[in-house]
Scaffold this active site. Structure first.
Site, short mmCIF file in Angstrom:
data_model
loop_
_atom_site.label_atom_id
_atom_site.label_comp_id
_atom_site.label_asym_id
_atom_site.label_seq_id
_atom_site.Cartn_x
_atom_site.Cartn_y
_atom_site.Cartn_z
N PRO A 64 8.91 -3.83 -0.50
CA PRO A 64 10.11 -3.56 0.31
C PRO A 64 9.90 -3.91 1.78
CG PRO A 64 9.65 -1.71 -1.13
CD PRO A 64 8.47 -2.64 -1.25
N ASP A 71 -2.31 -2.03 9.73
CA ASP A 71 -2.36 -2.08 8.27
C ASP A 71 -2.89 -3.40 7.72
OD1 ASP A 71 -1.33 0.49 8.05
OD2 ASP A 71 0.74 -0.18 7.85
N ALA A 123 0.81 -7.26 4.51
CA ALA A 123 0.29 -8.01 3.37
C ALA A 123 0.53 -9.50 3.56
CB ALA A 123 0.92 -7.52 2.08
N ALA A 145 10.35 -3.14 5.62
CA ALA A 145 10.47 -1.91 6.42
C ALA A 145 10.55 -0.69 5.52
CB ALA A 145 11.69 -1.98 7.34
N GLY A 146 9.70 -0.68 4.47
CA GLY A 146 9.74 0.39 3.48
C GLY A 146 8.57 1.34 3.52
N GLY A 147 7.69 1.20 4.52
CA GLY A 147 6.53 2.07 4.59
C GLY A 147 5.41 1.67 3.66
N MET A 148 5.45 0.43 3.14
CA MET A 148 4.42 -0.04 2.22
C MET A 148 3.67 -1.26 2.74
SD MET A 148 6.13 0.48 -1.54
CE MET A 148 4.57 0.05 -2.31
N LYS A 180 0.84 -1.21 0.00
CA LYS A 180 0.00 0.00 0.00
C LYS A 180 0.86 1.25 0.00
CE LYS A 180 0.94 1.35 4.41
NZ LYS A 180 1.62 2.62 4.75
N GLY A 215 4.49 -4.37 3.71
CA GLY A 215 4.73 -5.70 3.17
C GLY A 215 4.47 -6.79 4.19
N GLY A 216 4.90 -6.60 5.43
CA GLY A 216 4.63 -7.58 6.48
C GLY A 216 3.15 -7.74 6.74
#
Length: 308
Positions: free
Chosen positions: A99, A141, A109, A101-104, A14, A106-107
Site C-alpha cells: 500500500p 526504513d 522497499a 502511504a500505508g505504514g508498510m 514490513k 512500500g516506498g
C-alpha cells in the site's frame, strides 16, 4: 534485437510488531525502538539501461506515486550514481504490491530494490554493508527493506540488529485506499506526548515469543505508540481494530504510522477466518493474508529490457 540486460529485484513490505517512540534527538528525528518483520507483500523493480534516470509505476495505487526526482527509488538511483561516480543511466519499472502511504514502507522497499538493482545493472560492485549505508541516507526504513527477515531497529529505526524468529507467522492486513502522512502522525503524537522518554526500549518478552515461534506470545506484546495519533487523525481505524477483536484474531494493531491494520492469527486456517470476518465487517478497502518473516531485497532473475 535483444536489448541490453535488465535486472529485476524484489523487496518486501514490513510491519512493526513493536513501535516505541521517544523524544526528538539532536538530529531532529524521534528516537525509536522497533521490531520489524518483513512480510510476503512485495515491490518489484526492474532496472534497465537508459539515458539519465527515469521511472514508471504500475500496480496498487500507482496513480498516487510520483514519477519524478521526488520518488524515493529515483533518489536511490541518483545517490548510488553520485556515490560511485558512474555515468550510467537507468529506467526503473516499479510494480507496486505494498500500500502507498500505508505504514508498510512500500516506498522504502522501492528504494532498497532500486539500490540493489542499479548496483547490479551498472556493475558498481558495492558490498551489502555499503548499500546499507546509502540506504540509511534515504530513510529510516530503507536499510530494513534491504535486509528483511526480523530485526530490532533503534536510533531513527535505521540501526538494525537481526532478530531470531522461528517458524512462520500469519498476518491479516486490513488496508485503506487513503494513506496517512507519517509527519502528520508524528505531529499529533508530539501533541499527545509532551514529556516523552528520551530512549525507548523493545519489550524482551516479545523477543522471547519470536524465538519460541509462539503467535500467542507475540500477540500479547504487539504495541504501537503511534496508534492513538493515527486514530485521532483517522477515527474509523478504531472500527477496523474492533472488527479484528470480533474475529478469531489473537491481537491487532496499526502498522507503523498507518492506516494499515495488522492482525496476527494462530495459523493459516484461523487467518482465513479472520480475513473473512474483517471483510464482512466492511471496514477496509482490501483484506489480505500474508506471512513473515520474508527475505529482504533480492535478485529475482535477469530480464531483457523492453524495446519499442
Amino acid at each position: 534485437m535483444i536489448a541490453p540486460a535488465a535486472v529485476h529485484v524484489r523487496a518486501p513490505g514490513k510491519i512493526n510488531l513493536s513501535l516505541r517512540v521517544g523524544a526528538v534527538g539532536a538530529d531532529g528525528y524521534h528516537r525509536l525502538a522497533t521490531v520489524f518483520q518483513a512480510v510476503s507483500l512485495y515491490e518489484d523493480v526492474v532496472a534497465e539501461a537508459a539515458e539519465g534516470i527515469s521511472l514508471s509505476v504500475t500496480g496498487r495505487a500507482a496513480a498516487e506515486v510520483p514519477t519524478d526526482e521526488t520518488n524515493l527509488a529515483w533518489r536511490a538511483a541518483q545517490l548510488l550514481a553520485d556515490a560511485t561516480g558512474t555515468g550510467a543511466g537507468v529506467h526503473l519499472r516499479i510494480t507496486k504490491g505494498v500500500p502507498t502511504a500505508g505504514g508498510m514502507a512500500g516506498g522504502s522497499a522501492d528504494a532498497a530494490a532500486a539500490l540493489l538493482a542499479c548496483d547490479l545493472l551498472w556493475g558498481t560492485g558495492l558490498a551489502r554493508e555499503e548499500l546499507g549505508e546509502l540506504a540509511a541516507e534515504l530513510g529510516a526504513d530503507v536499510p530494513f527493506a534491504l535486509t528483511g527477515q526480523t530485526a530490532i531497529g533503534v536510533g531513527r529505526g535505521d540501526v538494525l540488529t537481526p532478530a531470531l524468529a522461528r517458524g512462520r507467522f500469519t498476518w491479516v492486513l486490513a488496508m485503506s485506499d487513503r494513506g496517512l502522512s507519517t509527519p502528520e502522525v508524528f505531529r499529533v503524537w508530539d501533541e499527545q506526548n509532551p514529556a516523552a522518554a528520551p530512549v525507548p526500549e523493545v519489550e524482551p518478552e516479545l523477543m522471547h515469543a519470536l524465538v519460541a515461534g509462539d503467535p500467542h506470545g507475540v500477540a500479547r506484546y504487539l504495541v504501537n505508540d503511534l496508534q492513538p495519533a493515527a486514530i485521532e487523525l483517522r477515527p474509523e481505524l478504531q472500527d477496523v481494530i474492533d472488527a479484528f477483536e470480533a474475529s478469531p484474531s489473537l491481537a491487532a494493531i496499526v502498522s507503523g504510522s498507518g492506516p494499515t491494520v495488522v492482525g496476527i492469527a494462530a495459523g493459516p486456517g484461523d487467518a482465513a477466518d479472520v480475513a473473512e470476518s474483517v471483510r464482512a465487517a466492511g471496514v477496509a478497502d482490501e483484506v489480505l493474508v500474508v506471512t513473515g518473516p520474508s527475505l529482504g531485497a533480492r535478485l529475482v532473475e535477469p530480464v531483457a529490457a523492453e524495446v519499442d
